[in-house]
Design a protein around this motif. Structure first.
Motif, mmCIF file in Angstrom:
data_model
loop_
_atom_site.group_PDB
_atom_site.id
_atom_site.type_symbol
_atom_site.label_atom_id
_atom_site.label_comp_id
_atom_site.label_asym_id
_atom_site.label_seq_id
_atom_site.Cartn_x
_atom_site.Cartn_y
_atom_site.Cartn_z
ATOM 1 N N LEU A 248 11.095 11.392 7.971
ATOM 2 C CA LEU A 248 9.839 11.530 6.933
ATOM 3 C C LEU A 248 10.449 10.392 5.731
ATOM 4 N N ALA A 249 11.860 10.264 5.384
ATOM 5 C CA ALA A 249 12.028 9.205 4.474
ATOM 6 C C ALA A 249 11.661 7.773 4.726
ATOM 7 N N ILE A 250 12.033 7.599 6.027
ATOM 8 C CA ILE A 250 11.509 6.307 6.602
ATOM 9 C C ILE A 250 10.249 6.036 6.511
ATOM 10 N N HIS A 251 9.435 7.005 7.132
ATOM 11 C CA HIS A 251 7.961 7.026 7.313
ATOM 12 C C HIS A 251 7.558 6.598 5.912
ATOM 13 N N VAL A 252 7.889 7.331 4.885
ATOM 14 C CA VAL A 252 7.235 7.255 3.552
ATOM 15 C C VAL A 252 7.427 5.513 3.158
ATOM 16 N N ALA A 253 8.918 5.226 3.480
ATOM 17 C CA ALA A 253 9.105 3.783 2.845
ATOM 18 C C ALA A 253 8.327 2.709 3.669
ATOM 19 N N GLY A 254 8.026 3.080 5.100
ATOM 20 C CA GLY A 254 7.504 2.094 5.910
ATOM 21 C C GLY A 254 6.169 1.982 5.544
ATOM 22 N N GLU A 255 5.565 3.247 5.137
ATOM 23 C CA GLU A 255 3.944 3.022 4.908
ATOM 24 C C GLU A 255 4.016 2.432 3.468
ATOM 25 N N GLN A 256 4.697 2.433 2.466
ATOM 26 C CA GLN A 256 4.805 1.897 1.362
ATOM 27 C C GLN A 256 4.593 0.494 1.371
ATOM 28 N N VAL A 257 5.647 0.013 2.292
ATOM 29 C CA VAL A 257 5.499 -1.428 2.644
ATOM 30 C C VAL A 257 4.461 -1.916 3.275
ATOM 31 N N ASN A 258 3.812 -1.185 4.131
ATOM 32 C CA ASN A 258 2.499 -1.784 4.766
ATOM 33 C C ASN A 258 1.367 -1.761 3.735
ATOM 34 N N ARG A 259 1.539 -0.950 2.577
ATOM 35 C CA ARG A 259 0.427 -1.159 1.557
ATOM 36 C C ARG A 259 0.769 -2.563 0.901
ATOM 37 N N LEU A 260 2.065 -2.803 0.407
ATOM 38 C CA LEU A 260 2.343 -3.973 -0.273
ATOM 39 C C LEU A 260 2.046 -5.196 0.547
ATOM 40 N N VAL A 261 1.818 -5.218 1.653
ATOM 41 C CA VAL A 261 1.823 -6.500 2.497
ATOM 42 C C VAL A 261 0.288 -6.504 3.105
ATOM 43 N N GLY A 262 -0.601 -5.450 2.725
ATOM 44 C CA GLY A 262 -1.704 -5.563 3.133
ATOM 45 C C GLY A 262 -1.937 -5.136 4.514
ATOM 46 N N GLN A 263 -1.032 -4.341 5.324
ATOM 47 C CA GLN A 263 -1.088 -4.031 6.786
ATOM 48 C C GLN A 263 -2.357 -2.820 6.877
ATOM 49 N N ARG A 264 -3.077 -2.754 7.616
ATOM 50 C CA ARG A 264 -4.296 -1.601 7.949
ATOM 51 C C ARG A 264 -4.354 -1.414 9.379
ATOM 52 N N ILE A 265 -4.520 -2.233 10.189
ATOM 53 C CA ILE A 265 -4.987 -2.128 11.259
ATOM 54 C C ILE A 265 -4.140 -2.827 12.312
ATOM 55 N N GLY A 266 -3.265 -3.788 11.839
ATOM 56 C CA GLY A 266 -2.608 -4.640 12.940
ATOM 57 C C GLY A 266 -1.270 -3.915 13.224
ATOM 58 N N PRO A 267 -0.342 -4.826 13.766
ATOM 59 C CA PRO A 267 1.059 -4.382 14.026
ATOM 60 C C PRO A 267 2.202 -4.570 12.725
ATOM 61 N N PHE A 268 3.038 -3.893 12.833
ATOM 62 C CA PHE A 268 4.165 -4.029 11.725
ATOM 63 C C PHE A 268 5.344 -3.658 12.208
ATOM 64 N N HIS A 269 6.520 -4.269 11.567
ATOM 65 C CA HIS A 269 7.989 -4.273 11.980
ATOM 66 C C HIS A 269 8.742 -4.276 10.589
#
Length: 443
Positions: A248-269
């Motif tokens: 859960l901790a990593i999921h929360v952080a990962g989703e916050q990162v995605n929002r900051l860099v504009g990821q919504r539909i594509g891949p992420f790492h």
């Protein structure tokens, strides 16, 4: 294929991804009856071989979008879907797809997924909110001269990292211990000053993971890195062994990162460190692309889902599954080095399959496994011209090969398999190098 077939546009890729681009092309052709066009700076014969058409445009050029559109001309209307497949193109490529009216993650926020300094600045704006979510933000500074390094070092108690802002594969990343040599560290990153260099406080969390996925689909990969001055990645493991709180901790952080860099539909790492108590995280860096080191290859072995095919399907049909199937095994990508500092051309080492087979046999014997318990997914030499390869790797060019393996015996920890494979490989390669040297002397 019809001259009026729909088109998948792939914007740039790294040379290590040639096989992945070919796979994307084949799936687009088979599933969607589509041609694949590739945007690539200074295209070569291999680019022509993995696409139906190549557009010569550099994604880092200031006029990239207009240059690409001018070459496409009226044919731009044929493009039905597009994907951005390199860090260099993450911002400009998204901008091109937006101009073409195609679904893509936000171009305006994409710079944070390419430029590590830009990400830290964006992250810092949300420091109080991120801290409340358990995401720790390191102190950082832009580096332009040796005095910048000295000033930053003066306020660090635990040491720091100095690294290029826009490089991948751990190139130029240097750890500086408390009281360490600032001049030497600066000299090592000086070649990257034109693209930006930053210093970051050392993140003391010892465990590192990546938050990987596509659209809303996500999973967590465990990273194994070398210790010491050069924290090079030596393996990736899937699935990561985590408690529910840690996930859960990593999921929360990962989703916050995605929002900051504009990821919504594509891949992420997104690369993330985790505290020993599993409650706090710290972001190393974000990426809006599939993970390197064959992470999506591991995911297919573990979960039975071809994420490259899913990516193509998503840009044509706009749909991605929300959850992965249950894991059926564990898997790892393992990087193989050299037993001693040596200058060689990897091609001279001969048959990789034989060396890998011997390594797997020895690892199975060491761990009391049946040979069938270890499945070889793929392996390859790390290509390169004749060069000095360090026994203590400084970056990915100091590896000579990699292998992706799946472990089908839950009684053995995949991390033990990684360790033993790397140890046995050095012995196997050492014997091969000795034989090669004797052959050269004899001839």
């Amino acid at each position: 294929m019809s001259l009026r077939a729909p088109v998948l546009l792939i914007v740039d890729y790294n040379l290590s991804r040639i096989a992945d681009v070919r796979h994307l092309r084949d799936h687009a052709r088979q599933q969607w009856g589509a041609q694949t066009w590739l945007v690539r700076a200074n295209p070569q014969a291999h680019d022509q071989g993995i696409s139906d058409r190549v557009i010569d445009a550099d994604p880092l050029a200031a006029d990239f979008i207009n240059l690409a559109l001018n070459q496409l001309g009226d044919d731009a209307a044929r493009i039905s879907a597009g994907i951005v497949f390199s860090d260099n193109a993450v911002a400009s490529g998204a901008g091109l797809l937006e101009r073409l009216g195609l679904a893509v993650d936000c171009a305006r926020l994409a710079l944070g997924a390419f430029d590590k300094l830009a990400y830290r600045i964006a992250e810092n704006r949300l420091r109080p909110a991120l801290n409340q979510l358990g995401v720790n933000l390191p102190d950082f500074a832009q580096i332009g001269c040796i005095d910048d390094v000295r000033h930053f070092a003066g306020r660090q108690e635990r040491g720091f990292v100095i690294k290029p802002a826009c490089e991948g594969n751990n190139r130029g990343v240097v750890m500086v211990a408390p009281g360490g040599d600032c001049e030497q560290a600066f000299a090592e990153v000086a070649p990257y000053l034109h693209g930006g260099v930053l210093a970051e406080a050392f993140i003391s969390f010892t465990r590192e993971y990546s938050y990987d996925g596509l659209g809303k689909l996500w999973f967590i990969t465990e990273k194994v890195s070398a210790t010491g001055r050069y924290p090079v990645e030596v393996a990736q493991i899937l699935p990561a062994r985590l408690s529910e709180q840690e996930r859960l901790a990593i999921h929360v952080a990962g989703e916050q990162v995605n929002r900051l860099v504009g990821q919504r539909i594509g891949p992420f790492h997104n690369e993330i460190k985790l505290s020993d108590d599993g409650k706090n995280t710290a972001v190393i860096e974000p990426n809006r692309r599939p993970g390197g080191m064959k992470i999506w290859t591991l995911a297919q072995a573990v979960y039975g889902l071809d994420l490259y095919a899913a990516w193509v399907d998503s840009v044509f049909a706009g749909q991605v599954a929300d959850e992965l199937p249950a894991a059926t095994c564990s898997a790892a990508t393992v990087m193989f080095g050299v037993p001693r500092d040596v200058t060689l051309e990897v091609a001279e080492l001969g048959d990789l399959a034989g060396l890998i087979a011997e390594t797997l046999e020895l690892a199975a014997e060491t761990l009391n496994l049946a040979r069938a318990d270890i499945a070889l997914l793929e392996s390859a030499w790390v290509a390169g011209e004749s060069r000095l390869i360090h026994a203590t790797p400084r970056d990915n060019s100091d590896f000579v090969a990699h292998a992706c393996v799946a472990l089908h015996n839950p009684s053995v920890d995949i991390r033990d398999l990684v360790r033993v494979l790397r140890e046995q490989w050095l012995q196997v390669l050492d014997r091969a190098l000795s034989v090669e040297l004797l052959f050269k002397v004899a001839s």
